[in-house]
Enzyme design. Sequence first.
Site, PDB file in Angstrom:
ATOM      1  NE  ARG A  67     -39.154   8.440  -5.549  1.00  0.00           N
ATOM      2  CZ  ARG A  67     -39.874   8.075  -6.634  1.00  0.00           C
ATOM      3  NH1 ARG A  67     -41.067   8.571  -6.858  1.00  0.00           N
ATOM      4  NH2 ARG A  67     -39.389   7.193  -7.474  1.00  0.00           N
ATOM      5  CD  GLU A  79     -43.234   0.901 -16.290  1.00  0.00           C
ATOM      6  OE1 GLU A  79     -42.767   1.101 -15.154  1.00  0.00           O
ATOM      7  OE2 GLU A  79     -43.924  -0.083 -16.587  1.00  0.00           O
ATOM      8  CE  LYS A  81     -44.921   6.366 -13.791  1.00  0.00           C
ATOM      9  NZ  LYS A  81     -44.126   6.246 -15.022  1.00  0.00           N
TER      10      LYS A  81
HETATM   11  P1  ATP Z   1     -43.756   4.668 -10.086  1.00  0.00           P
HETATM   12  O1  ATP Z   1     -44.791   5.701  -9.784  1.00  0.00           O
HETATM   13  O2  ATP Z   1     -44.338   3.462 -10.701  1.00  0.00           O
HETATM   14  O3  ATP Z   1     -42.792   4.448  -8.969  1.00  0.00           O
HETATM   15  P2  ATP Z   1     -41.707   6.209 -11.349  1.00  0.00           P
HETATM   16  O4  ATP Z   1     -42.204   7.451 -10.706  1.00  0.00           O
HETATM   17  O5  ATP Z   1     -40.409   5.620 -10.939  1.00  0.00           O
HETATM   18  O6  ATP Z   1     -42.852   5.146 -11.278  1.00  0.00           O
HETATM   19  P3  ATP Z   1     -40.714   6.341 -14.040  1.00  0.00           P
HETATM   20  O7  ATP Z   1     -41.486   6.503 -15.277  1.00  0.00           O
HETATM   21  O8  ATP Z   1     -39.901   5.108 -13.883  1.00  0.00           O
HETATM   22  O9  ATP Z   1     -41.765   6.479 -12.899  1.00  0.00           O
HETATM   23  O10 ATP Z   1     -39.814   7.613 -13.789  1.00  0.00           O
HETATM   24  C1  ATP Z   1     -38.972   8.164 -14.765  1.00  0.00           C
HETATM   25  C2  ATP Z   1     -37.868   8.919 -14.106  1.00  0.00           C
HETATM   26  O11 ATP Z   1     -38.391   9.957 -13.292  1.00  0.00           O
HETATM   27  C3  ATP Z   1     -37.028   8.030 -13.218  1.00  0.00           C
HETATM   28  O12 ATP Z   1     -35.671   8.301 -13.471  1.00  0.00           O
HETATM   29  C4  ATP Z   1     -37.409   8.419 -11.830  1.00  0.00           C
HETATM   30  O13 ATP Z   1     -36.347   8.276 -10.952  1.00  0.00           O
HETATM   31  C5  ATP Z   1     -37.824   9.881 -12.003  1.00  0.00           C
HETATM   32  N1  ATP Z   1     -38.826  10.243 -11.000  1.00  0.00           N
HETATM   33  C6  ATP Z   1     -39.995   9.635 -10.766  1.00  0.00           C
HETATM   34  N2  ATP Z   1     -40.636  10.187  -9.726  1.00  0.00           N
HETATM   35  C7  ATP Z   1     -39.852  11.195  -9.283  1.00  0.00           C
HETATM   36  C8  ATP Z   1     -39.952  12.153  -8.231  1.00  0.00           C
HETATM   37  N3  ATP Z   1     -41.005  12.194  -7.420  1.00  0.00           N
HETATM   38  N4  ATP Z   1     -38.937  13.035  -8.077  1.00  0.00           N
HETATM   39  C9  ATP Z   1     -37.876  13.007  -8.893  1.00  0.00           C
HETATM   40  N5  ATP Z   1     -37.722  12.131  -9.901  1.00  0.00           N
HETATM   41  C10 ATP Z   1     -38.686  11.233 -10.101  1.00  0.00           C
END
Ligand code: ATP
Length: 572
Positions: A278, A53, A288
């Site tokens: 994650r 996003e 974020k």
């Molecule tokens: P927020 O911080 O708002 O929860 P988000 O980290 O989910 O947002 P996105 O932009 O939706 O942010 O993430 C893009 C992709 O990266 C998604 O597929 C998400 O699952 C993956 N992602 C995000 N954070 C992690 C993490 N800490 N480890 C592994 N993958 C991640």
Amino acid sequence: MLLFYNLTTINMTTRFMSNPENQPAANFIRQIVAQDLENNKHNGEVLTRFPPEPNGYLHIGHAKSICLNFGIAAENHGACNLRFDDTNPEKESVEFMQAIERDVSWLGFEWKELHHSSDYFEQLYNYAVQLIKDGKAYVDSLSAEQIRQYRGTLTEPGKESPDRNRSIEENLDLFARMKTGEFPDGHYILRAKIDMASSNINMRDPALYRIRRMHHQRTGDDWCLYPMYDYTHCISDAIEGITHSLCTLEFEDHRPLYDWVLNELGTPHHPQQIEFARLQLEYTIMSKRKLNQLVTENHVTGWDDPRMPTIAGLRRAGYTAAAIRDFCERIGITKKDSWIEMGVLENCIREDLNENAPRAMAVLEPLRVVIENYPEDQVEQLEVANHPQKPELGSRKIPFSKVVLIEKEDFAETPPPKFKRLIEGGEVRLRGAYVIKCEQVIKDNQGQIIELRCTYDPDTLGKKPEGRKVKGVIHWVSDKHALSAEVRVYDRLFKLPNPDAEENFLDALNPDSLQILTEVKVEPSLSEAEPTNSYQFERIGYFCLDSVDNKDNEKLVFNRTVTLRDTWSGKR
Ligand code: ATP
Ligand code: MG
């Protein structure tokens, strides 16, 4: 805090360190994909996607997902798309999109196609109309608060909305009018008609569309109706023909909805959602929202502040893409949440730079040393290797002259036990140059040491001194040739391993995360340094030329990437 320490913390410095054949380690996703290929599922193809996003910069957690998605595709002769999940324009921006593209490319990956969820708004809308026609979605007038009340709990079923049995015709009419902007924000929503008694709350008639007047960075004011994430994501995957939709564990409970939407619509493709844990990294945060707060409240200088866990921050700090990819491979992919020690990431860059960064000499806190028996105007160009183990990195010339600068802490008036550096009456080797002996200490009125008077032994260039042992070797620069520099000594941004566990994560900020040294002197060869070039400053650590503040600065600005050794382990 308690909860945090109950979770496993992984320190893989040794366990995952070397992989002699450089074969990627097996993990459950690699196994699933291999099996699917064997069974010719998805026509023997692998197409993944990375769907950020655009509401912030990418961080090291995203790097894990990027390396997984692009990596799995590359290993299987497949491809990976980059898709901006831009359905919530309130917090999204073009700046973030550009930063994301830059960071994915910099990490070394090439996407097959670049998409935006917003490209599919029309198709998503038509699919929603299809669901309504099939009696699988309805327009609801309950307020947000009522919807919450009707939803039920984990132990109690939900209650059906009075609008649930609205006729198909009426639903179609209302949905069309929601699109044309007839109703105020929040007046109606479109919901899937699934099961208010489902044990999975995500299946209790989830929202598919909401009315929200927002200007979208790509579609402008065309829409006042925006699709929800769960609905958008699976359809976008299906439209692109994604085979394996990899996401983090929190979406496990959403998978039934993912499958329900695609089954009901009978889309030509039905991607397989697979969840993985994650990345949780100690001494930092990944949310974020919180990273954004650090930026907007000026706790850091920007998204690319070298203390930020963002890709842009790590790059500016001197991390290489190879080190980040190596880190992502070492931590592996599992289905179980665990914590990774910051030392694991730091070790990756330390090993990379130890192997690849040329050496240079820099004196962070200079002390003047006058070599009394060295000829007044003589300058020697001493040849030194750029890397002790890598002759292919060549050598350079370093000027030596009568006045040199050494590190203040390399001289001690009252030396602690085992002090191997310079003391009054003692000898030390200047790296790559001569052995010098301290004859006299000069102080100012306040008793501060301002200068050392030394002599040098001309017979000790590249040779051991005769008849005595000199153990210590210290670094130095020639006073009249050295360049002025500013060094930003960065340390971890947080002083606690899990800032999120604090009531206010800002309380966990490390007050000593940045120390600025302004009197630094570096060897003249560094005038050639280009932004992001990395060096090992001998005996001090790894540094890179800052890529932002070196434009019209007369001083060189260096960032500390990482210390020579892990100084944090055992601290807590
Ligand atoms: P927020 O911080 O708002 O929860 P988000 O980290 O989910 O947002 P996105 O932009 O939706 O942010 O993430 C893009 C992709 O990266 C998604 O597929 C998400 O699952 C993956 N992602 C995000 N954070 C992690 C993490 N800490 N480890 C592994 N993958 C991640
Ligand atoms: Mg997300």
